[in-house]
Design a protein around this motif. Structure first.
Motif, PDB file in Angstrom:
ATOM      1  N   ALA A 141     -20.579  71.559  21.567  1.00 28.17           N
ATOM      2  CA  ALA A 141     -19.356  71.254  22.306  1.00 28.17           C
ATOM      3  C   ALA A 141     -19.715  70.863  23.726  1.00 28.17           C
ATOM      4  O   ALA A 141     -20.764  71.261  24.238  1.00 28.17           O
ATOM      5  CB  ALA A 141     -18.401  72.441  22.302  1.00 28.17           C
ATOM      6  N   ALA A 142     -18.836  70.092  24.361  1.00 34.16           N
ATOM      7  CA  ALA A 142     -19.061  69.660  25.734  1.00 34.16           C
ATOM      8  C   ALA A 142     -17.742  69.606  26.477  1.00 34.16           C
ATOM      9  O   ALA A 142     -16.671  69.427  25.867  1.00 34.16           O
ATOM     10  CB  ALA A 142     -19.732  68.287  25.760  1.00 34.16           C
TER      11      ALA A 142
ATOM     12  N   TYR B 201     -15.420  67.574  23.918  1.00 31.58           N
ATOM     13  CA  TYR B 201     -15.933  67.008  22.663  1.00 31.58           C
ATOM     14  C   TYR B 201     -16.437  68.160  21.802  1.00 31.58           C
ATOM     15  O   TYR B 201     -16.952  69.151  22.321  1.00 31.58           O
ATOM     16  CB  TYR B 201     -17.111  66.057  22.913  1.00 31.58           C
ATOM     17  CG  TYR B 201     -16.807  64.797  23.650  1.00 31.58           C
ATOM     18  CD1 TYR B 201     -17.799  64.178  24.429  1.00 31.58           C
ATOM     19  CD2 TYR B 201     -15.570  64.166  23.572  1.00 31.58           C
ATOM     20  CE1 TYR B 201     -17.552  63.004  25.104  1.00 31.58           C
ATOM     21  CE2 TYR B 201     -15.311  62.996  24.258  1.00 31.58           C
ATOM     22  CZ  TYR B 201     -16.310  62.423  25.026  1.00 31.58           C
ATOM     23  OH  TYR B 201     -16.054  61.256  25.702  1.00 31.58           O
ATOM     24  N   TYR B 202     -16.332  67.983  20.496  1.00 33.25           N
ATOM     25  CA  TYR B 202     -16.842  68.981  19.562  1.00 33.25           C
ATOM     26  C   TYR B 202     -17.603  68.296  18.437  1.00 33.25           C
ATOM     27  O   TYR B 202     -17.253  67.201  17.999  1.00 33.25           O
ATOM     28  CB  TYR B 202     -15.698  69.789  18.942  1.00 33.25           C
ATOM     29  CG  TYR B 202     -14.953  70.638  19.936  1.00 33.25           C
ATOM     30  CD1 TYR B 202     -13.815  70.170  20.571  1.00 33.25           C
ATOM     31  CD2 TYR B 202     -15.391  71.925  20.240  1.00 33.25           C
ATOM     32  CE1 TYR B 202     -13.133  70.947  21.494  1.00 33.25           C
ATOM     33  CE2 TYR B 202     -14.710  72.717  21.149  1.00 33.25           C
ATOM     34  CZ  TYR B 202     -13.583  72.220  21.776  1.00 33.25           C
ATOM     35  OH  TYR B 202     -12.913  72.994  22.685  1.00 33.25           O
ATOM     36  N   ALA B 203     -18.627  68.996  17.955  1.00 39.08           N
ATOM     37  CA  ALA B 203     -19.267  68.547  16.729  1.00 39.08           C
ATOM     38  C   ALA B 203     -18.271  68.716  15.587  1.00 39.08           C
ATOM     39  O   ALA B 203     -17.451  69.648  15.590  1.00 39.08           O
ATOM     40  CB  ALA B 203     -20.516  69.377  16.455  1.00 39.08           C
ATOM     41  N   GLY B 204     -18.360  67.832  14.616  1.00 40.58           N
ATOM     42  CA  GLY B 204     -17.433  67.893  13.496  1.00 40.58           C
ATOM     43  C   GLY B 204     -17.491  69.221  12.767  1.00 40.58           C
ATOM     44  O   GLY B 204     -16.479  69.698  12.243  1.00 40.58           O
TER      45      GLY B 204
ATOM     46  N   ILE C 206     -14.367  75.255  23.691  1.00 43.20           N
ATOM     47  CA  ILE C 206     -15.103  75.297  24.950  1.00 43.20           C
ATOM     48  C   ILE C 206     -14.100  75.283  26.090  1.00 43.20           C
ATOM     49  O   ILE C 206     -13.068  74.600  26.022  1.00 43.20           O
ATOM     50  CB  ILE C 206     -16.096  74.107  25.064  1.00 43.20           C
ATOM     51  CG1 ILE C 206     -17.016  74.286  26.275  1.00 43.20           C
ATOM     52  CG2 ILE C 206     -15.377  72.764  25.094  1.00 43.20           C
ATOM     53  CD1 ILE C 206     -18.162  73.279  26.311  1.00 43.20           C
ATOM     54  N   SER C 207     -14.410  76.043  27.133  1.00 48.90           N
ATOM     55  CA  SER C 207     -13.557  76.076  28.319  1.00 48.90           C
ATOM     56  C   SER C 207     -14.428  76.397  29.526  1.00 48.90           C
ATOM     57  O   SER C 207     -15.585  76.774  29.380  1.00 48.90           O
ATOM     58  CB  SER C 207     -12.436  77.107  28.162  1.00 48.90           C
ATOM     59  OG  SER C 207     -12.978  78.413  28.018  1.00 48.90           O
TER      60      SER C 207
END
Length: 126
Positions: free
Chosen positions: A49-50, A59-62, A70-71
């Motif tokens: 995640a980013a 953004y997240y991996a599928g 993420i926060s």
């Protein structure tokens, strides 16, 4: 120079939750894009995640979308990874990463990150 220290890892049963934290020091945290990556034994490091400098872009991996969140709290110089419904395949060392991107977006490519933490172990038992 930015120093990153992860915490919050541990052993959890499948279906459980963990929240990882990454505390940053050394520079103005809000100027940095942050990311989480993981590496399981015998596997290559993979993006998880980013988040952008102000949290406006994520953004997240599928494989973790809808499961992880993420926060960041710029006042606390900390980025978090909330992990729910954990599965044995989530077992890995989780590392946070940072790169100087004031006003920029989130980064999913590990090669774009300059600073890395040492990682925290997450083990999910079945």
């Amino acid at each position: 120079q930015v120093q990153l220290v992860e915490s919050g890892g541990g052993l959890v049963q499948a279906g459980g939750s963990l929240r990882l934290s990454c505390a940053a020091s050394g520079r103005t945290f809000s100027n940095y894009a942050m990311g989480w990556f993981r590496q399981a034994p015998g596997k290559e490091r993979e993006f998880v995640a980013a988040i952008s400098w102000n949290g406006g872009v994520t953004y997240y991996a599928g494989s973790v979308k809808g499961q992880f969140t993420i926060s960041r709290d710029n006042a606390k110089n900390t980025v978090y990874l909330q992990m729910n419904s954990l599965k044995p395949e989530d077992t890995a060392v989780y590392c946070c990463a940072a790169d100087y991107r004031p006003g920029g977006g989130a980064l999913s490519n590990s090669r774009e990150y300059r600073y890395w933490g040492q990682g925290t172990q997450v083990t999910v038992s079945s």
